[in-house]
Design an enzyme around this catalytic site. Structure first.
Site: not given
Length: 301
Positions: A216, A145
């Site tokens: 994404h 992330d």
């Protein structure tokens, strides 16, 4: 004039965070201003007691709340969050945001406890979420992330307004995403990777020519006039193994548009394409915009 971004904005790689949202229960602006100064004092005392733990606090204001204090167009881009994607991104706007982060959850908890006491009778806490840094900086879906986050000296220019009357201020997005990991884990690794736009194990970005438009990365890696629309993320996973869990997404930017453009793209507002993560693992359950003035401005409300 010195303009210092609030202390939870710049430090990276913190191990724990607490996210609180609140609504005012008073119209006494002087009491609100005093509480903000008391909060900064409490923060300073804990920073002195626990040096080297990167303890930081951001206090942000929703558009209606900030209107009580803004002078001469300060924070002029702030506005209430609106639902996106036909309700895929709900709006849950509140008056106040408290974002606490550090290397230690126990210190965060101590500051949160003091904030609740300081704002007692001034603001009612509506949401409280505790986040944690997971293994190898990965989200609960298993991918690294924050890879696109600016690093080092590049952070302040992206996260905070550089000059003018609101120098040192930041626009903030807070959004809670609930993950369906059972559904996600049923996908093949290659399908998961196509949803994200990166390899899972070694975190290699897929070539743009091979990347799915609704991945994404395809939805959030945006350019405007040849320049990437960057934001500074301080997001953390949250939750319990057997209960609700997911990602507490928080982004800071010198322009609200940098944050908003990514959301419009993710939730199909630009071209009808919806981020594949929203189809296969993540459900947005909250959404709010805040303006975080500089430390100096917060002290002088």
């Amino acid at each position: 004039m010195t303009a210092t971004p609030q202390s939870a904005i710049i430090p990276d790689h913190c191990r724990a965070g607490i996210f609180l949202e609140a609504d005012f229960c008073t119209t006494d602006t002087q009491a609100i201003a005093t509480a903000c100064r008391d909060a900064l004092t409490a923060l300073g005392q804990l920073q002195t007691k626990f040096p080297g733990e990167s303890l930081g606090l951001t206090i942000g204001f929703g558009a209606d709340a900030w209107a009580r204090f803004a002078k001469d167009g300060e924070g002029s881009q702030i506005k209430p969050f609106r639902p996106l994607g036909g309700g895929l991104a709900p709006a849950t706007q509140h008056d106040l945001l408290f974002h606490i982060q550090s290397m230690r959850h126990d210190i965060n908890f101590s500051l949160a406890k003091e904030l609740v006491a300081i704002f007692d009778g001034i603001a009612t806490i509506k949401t409280e979420t505790h986040g944690f840094r997971w293994v190898d900086n990965r989200g609960l879906e298993g991918f690294v992330d924050g890879t696109e986050n600016p690093q080092g000296d590049a952070v302040p220019a992206v996260a905070a307004i550089a000059d003018g009357m609101d120098a040192g201020g930041s626009y903030v997005m807070l959004q809670k995403y609930r993950h369906d990991l059972k559904k996600w884990d049923a996908l093949d690794i290659c399908d998961q990777e196509n949803c994200v736009g990166r390899s899972k194990d070694d975190n290699i970005e897929f070539d743009k020519a091979k990347r799915l438009a609704d991945s994404h990365l395809g939805r959030t890696n945006l350019k405007e006039d040849g320049k990437t629309l960057e934001v500074v993320r301080r997001s953390l996973p949250f939750g319990t193994v057997t209960g609700e869990h997911g990602l507490m997404y928080i982004a800071y930017a010198a322009r609200l548009w940098n944050i908003e453009a990514q959301l419009l793209s993710m939730f199909g507002e630009t071209d009808g394409k919806i981020d594949l993560l929203l189809k296969h693992v993540s459900t947005a359950v909250s959404g709010a915009y805040y303006y975080a003035p500089s430390v100096e401005r917060l002290s002088a409300l």
